[in-house]
Scaffold this motif. Structure first.
Motif, PDB file in Angstrom:
ATOM      1  N   ALA A  44     -15.993 -31.046  14.363  1.00  0.00           N
ATOM      2  CA  ALA A  44     -17.008 -30.953  13.303  1.00  0.00           C
ATOM      3  C   ALA A  44     -16.298 -30.938  11.952  1.00  0.00           C
ATOM      4  O   ALA A  44     -15.342 -30.184  11.754  1.00  0.00           O
ATOM      5  N   ILE A  45     -16.752 -31.791  11.033  1.00  0.00           N
ATOM      6  CA  ILE A  45     -16.103 -31.911   9.727  1.00  0.00           C
ATOM      7  C   ILE A  45     -17.172 -31.903   8.645  1.00  0.00           C
ATOM      8  O   ILE A  45     -18.136 -32.675   8.709  1.00  0.00           O
ATOM      9  N   THR A  46     -16.999 -31.064   7.647  1.00  0.00           N
ATOM     10  CA  THR A  46     -17.902 -31.025   6.510  1.00  0.00           C
ATOM     11  C   THR A  46     -17.098 -31.051   5.219  1.00  0.00           C
ATOM     12  O   THR A  46     -15.940 -30.625   5.182  1.00  0.00           O
ATOM     13  N   ARG A  47     -17.722 -31.554   4.182  1.00  0.00           N
ATOM     14  CA  ARG A  47     -17.072 -31.613   2.873  1.00  0.00           C
ATOM     15  C   ARG A  47     -17.086 -30.223   2.241  1.00  0.00           C
ATOM     16  O   ARG A  47     -18.086 -29.502   2.314  1.00  0.00           O
ATOM     17  N   GLY A  48     -15.953 -29.823   1.634  1.00  0.00           N
ATOM     18  CA  GLY A  48     -15.884 -28.518   0.994  1.00  0.00           C
ATOM     19  C   GLY A  48     -14.613 -28.373   0.187  1.00  0.00           C
ATOM     20  O   GLY A  48     -13.867 -29.333  -0.036  1.00  0.00           O
ATOM     21  N   HIS A  71     -14.806 -38.940   6.827  1.00  0.00           N
ATOM     22  CA  HIS A  71     -13.727 -38.162   6.215  1.00  0.00           C
ATOM     23  C   HIS A  71     -12.353 -38.515   6.769  1.00  0.00           C
ATOM     24  O   HIS A  71     -11.392 -37.785   6.533  1.00  0.00           O
ATOM     25  N   ARG A  72     -12.254 -39.650   7.462  1.00  0.00           N
ATOM     26  CA  ARG A  72     -10.964 -40.080   8.000  1.00  0.00           C
ATOM     27  C   ARG A  72      -9.963 -40.286   6.863  1.00  0.00           C
ATOM     28  O   ARG A  72     -10.308 -40.829   5.806  1.00  0.00           O
ATOM     29  N   ASP A  73      -8.729 -39.849   7.068  1.00  0.00           N
ATOM     30  CA  ASP A  73      -7.598 -39.950   6.135  1.00  0.00           C
ATOM     31  C   ASP A  73      -7.660 -38.933   4.995  1.00  0.00           C
ATOM     32  O   ASP A  73      -6.745 -38.877   4.175  1.00  0.00           O
ATOM     33  N   GLU A  74      -8.717 -38.114   4.932  1.00  0.00           N
ATOM     34  CA  GLU A  74      -8.783 -37.103   3.881  1.00  0.00           C
ATOM     35  C   GLU A  74      -7.973 -35.866   4.269  1.00  0.00           C
ATOM     36  O   GLU A  74      -7.806 -35.555   5.444  1.00  0.00           O
ATOM     37  N   LEU A  75      -7.472 -35.151   3.255  1.00  0.00           N
ATOM     38  CA  LEU A  75      -6.878 -33.855   3.506  1.00  0.00           C
ATOM     39  C   LEU A  75      -7.978 -32.900   3.953  1.00  0.00           C
ATOM     40  O   LEU A  75      -9.044 -32.836   3.354  1.00  0.00           O
ATOM     41  N   ALA A  76      -7.700 -32.185   5.022  1.00  0.00           N
ATOM     42  CA  ALA A  76      -8.664 -31.240   5.571  1.00  0.00           C
ATOM     43  C   ALA A  76      -7.939 -29.946   5.904  1.00  0.00           C
ATOM     44  O   ALA A  76      -6.703 -29.887   5.925  1.00  0.00           O
ATOM     45  N   THR A  77      -8.694 -28.894   6.176  1.00  0.00           N
ATOM     46  CA  THR A  77      -8.096 -27.607   6.485  1.00  0.00           C
ATOM     47  C   THR A  77      -8.846 -26.910   7.608  1.00  0.00           C
ATOM     48  O   THR A  77     -10.056 -27.120   7.784  1.00  0.00           O
ATOM     49  N   VAL A  78      -8.085 -26.108   8.358  1.00  0.00           N
ATOM     50  CA  VAL A  78      -8.638 -25.222   9.384  1.00  0.00           C
ATOM     51  C   VAL A  78      -7.844 -23.929   9.346  1.00  0.00           C
ATOM     52  O   VAL A  78      -6.688 -23.909   8.894  1.00  0.00           O
ATOM     53  N   PRO A  79      -8.416 -22.822   9.817  1.00  0.00           N
ATOM     54  CA  PRO A  79      -7.624 -21.598   9.941  1.00  0.00           C
ATOM     55  C   PRO A  79      -6.470 -21.819  10.921  1.00  0.00           C
ATOM     56  O   PRO A  79      -6.625 -22.494  11.936  1.00  0.00           O
ATOM     57  N   ARG A  84      -8.391 -25.838  16.415  1.00  0.00           N
ATOM     58  CA  ARG A  84      -9.339 -26.807  16.979  1.00  0.00           C
ATOM     59  C   ARG A  84     -10.767 -26.534  16.514  1.00  0.00           C
ATOM     60  O   ARG A  84     -11.719 -27.082  17.055  1.00  0.00           O
ATOM     61  N   GLY A  85     -10.895 -25.690  15.490  1.00  0.00           N
ATOM     62  CA  GLY A  85     -12.207 -25.352  14.973  1.00  0.00           C
ATOM     63  C   GLY A  85     -12.733 -26.377  13.991  1.00  0.00           C
ATOM     64  O   GLY A  85     -12.154 -27.461  13.789  1.00  0.00           O
ATOM     65  N   ALA A  86     -13.855 -26.046  13.357  1.00  0.00           N
ATOM     66  CA  ALA A  86     -14.489 -26.938  12.383  1.00  0.00           C
ATOM     67  C   ALA A  86     -13.554 -27.167  11.194  1.00  0.00           C
ATOM     68  O   ALA A  86     -12.862 -26.250  10.742  1.00  0.00           O
ATOM     69  N   ARG A  87     -13.560 -28.398  10.694  1.00  0.00           N
ATOM     70  CA  ARG A  87     -12.673 -28.792   9.612  1.00  0.00           C
ATOM     71  C   ARG A  87     -13.430 -28.899   8.293  1.00  0.00           C
ATOM     72  O   ARG A  87     -14.586 -29.344   8.267  1.00  0.00           O
ATOM     73  N   THR A  88     -12.751 -28.523   7.226  1.00  0.00           N
ATOM     74  CA  THR A  88     -13.282 -28.717   5.875  1.00  0.00           C
ATOM     75  C   THR A  88     -12.492 -29.828   5.220  1.00  0.00           C
ATOM     76  O   THR A  88     -11.265 -29.742   5.089  1.00  0.00           O
ATOM     77  N   ALA A  89     -13.168 -30.890   4.812  1.00  0.00           N
ATOM     78  CA  ALA A  89     -12.517 -32.069   4.228  1.00  0.00           C
ATOM     79  C   ALA A  89     -12.604 -32.026   2.713  1.00  0.00           C
ATOM     80  O   ALA A  89     -13.598 -31.580   2.136  1.00  0.00           O
ATOM     81  N   SER A  90     -11.559 -32.524   2.059  1.00  0.00           N
ATOM     82  CA  SER A  90     -11.410 -32.371   0.608  1.00  0.00           C
ATOM     83  C   SER A  90     -11.930 -33.535  -0.218  1.00  0.00           C
ATOM     84  O   SER A  90     -12.188 -33.390  -1.408  1.00  0.00           O
TER      85      SER A  90
END
Length: 342
Positions: A44-48, A71-79, A84-90
């Motif tokens: 799961a990926i959302t913008r944030g 959101h492919r190729d974007e910088l993203a973050t997870v704890p 393997r949790g939900a990702r926040t894309a930049s």
């Protein structure tokens, strides 16, 4: 054969080639459209908001998201404790990335000019552009020093793979404290076997920085051999230490390097194994990963390293102990170029 028949054959060949070209374009376009569609079962990926500030929001991983979708190729973050949790894309896209101490380096495609190219972009903690430099080739390696004051990157300027010998690289260094830019490590004085060394075939890649913000390690290739070198930014020298080391990565405590090493008898297309080098004793230890790793590993702490291997959607990340014990384990699917922050 009559002239009319020759013309007919020529016209038929031209039509066939045109049809093949159109089919290739259609398939490429379809593939690109498919990559923009979210895949079933993917993360799961959302913008944030994505921050490089140390300690903000707890320990976390910032990486290049390889999962298909918008959101492919974007910088993203997870704890870091839930990789393997939900990702926040930049919204910021990078081909190669690294970060430390609130500074990021993003090697990205530059589609704003007459001809597509690449550029190196230094990012602040909020992923805002600080400075940018054009790149002379295809991005392949990037590193930020532990204190966030130095950045380095490597590009291919000829050929397309470390696996063979027909390639050329260019490695650059930028000091954010002074603005001093070294366009190529080839301008540094090379000390090999106690003597100053020069050769037109010299290539450098895979920089890793020490905590003193002065010392670095890298790969030097010349005469058909690769060498581990220790560099000094003040003296502008590199000194050879050992042969058959590529893409070193220095442990947080500065005592060990993990690198990829060519092992005789393996396939020329998959020749590497991961090893650790104790800098005090210069003793090598093979890591438990038996697959060929074409990557510069990242340390999660003083015990574990992370690296990429090919996956269904580009690349997946794996972790393995850095002392030769244990076994490799999957860390994240559809991810590349991680930085562990906090």
């Amino acid at each position: 054969m009559t002239l009319q028949r020759r013309i007919l054959i020529l016209v038929s060949a031209v039509v066939l080639l045109a049809a093949v070209g159109v089919l290739a374009v259609v398939r490429a376009s379809s593939r690109a459209d498919e990559r923009n569609r979210t895949q079933a079962g993917g993360p799961a990926i959302t913008r944030g908001e994505v921050s490089l500030t140390p300690g903000a929001g707890g320990r976390r991983i910032v990486f290049r998201n390889m999962a298909w979708g918008p959101h492919r190729d974007e910088l993203a973050t997870v704890p870091a404790d839930a990789p393997r949790g939900a990702r926040t894309a930049s919204g910021v896209s990078c081909l190669r990335f690294h970060a430390a101490a609130g500074t990021g380096i993003c090697l990205q495609a530059d589609k704003g000019g007459v001809q597509d190219g690449y550029r190196a972009v230094v990012l602040d903690a909020g992923l805002k552009e600080v400075v940018a430099r054009p790149l002379a080739g295809i991005p392949t390696r990037a590193r930020v020093s532990p204190g966030g004051h130095l950045v380095a990157w490597t590009v291919f300027v000829g050929g397309d793979s470390y696996a063979g010998t027909n390639f050329s690289t260019r490695t650059s260094l930028l000091d954010l404290r002074t603005g001093k830019f070294d366009a190529s490590l080839e301008d540094f004085t090379i000390r090999k076997d106690g003597k100053t060394y020069r050769n037109a075939d010299v290539n450098f890649w895979g920089v890793t920085f020490a905590a003193d913000e002065r010392t670095f390690y890298a790969t030097l290739a010349t005469g058909g051999q690769t060498h581990l070198v220790r560099g000094d930014l003040v003296e502008r020298t590199v000194t050879t230490l050992r042969e058959n080391l590529e893409c070193p990565s220095l442990s947080p405590d500065g005592t060990r390097l993990v690198f990829k090493k060519r092992v005789p008898g393996l396939s020329p297309d998959a020749p590497w194994r991961l090893y650790a080098l104790d800098l005090a004793s210069m003793q090598e230890t093979p890591l438990a990963e038996q697959r060929s790793v074409d990557d510069q590993v990242v340390w999660t702490d003083d015990r574990t390293v992370v690296y990429s291997l090919p996956g269904d959607f580009g690349a997946d990340l794996y972790a393995v102990p850095a002392d030769g014990s244990g076994a490799p384990s999957p860390l994240m699917a559809s991810a590349l170029a991680p930085a562990f922050l906090g």
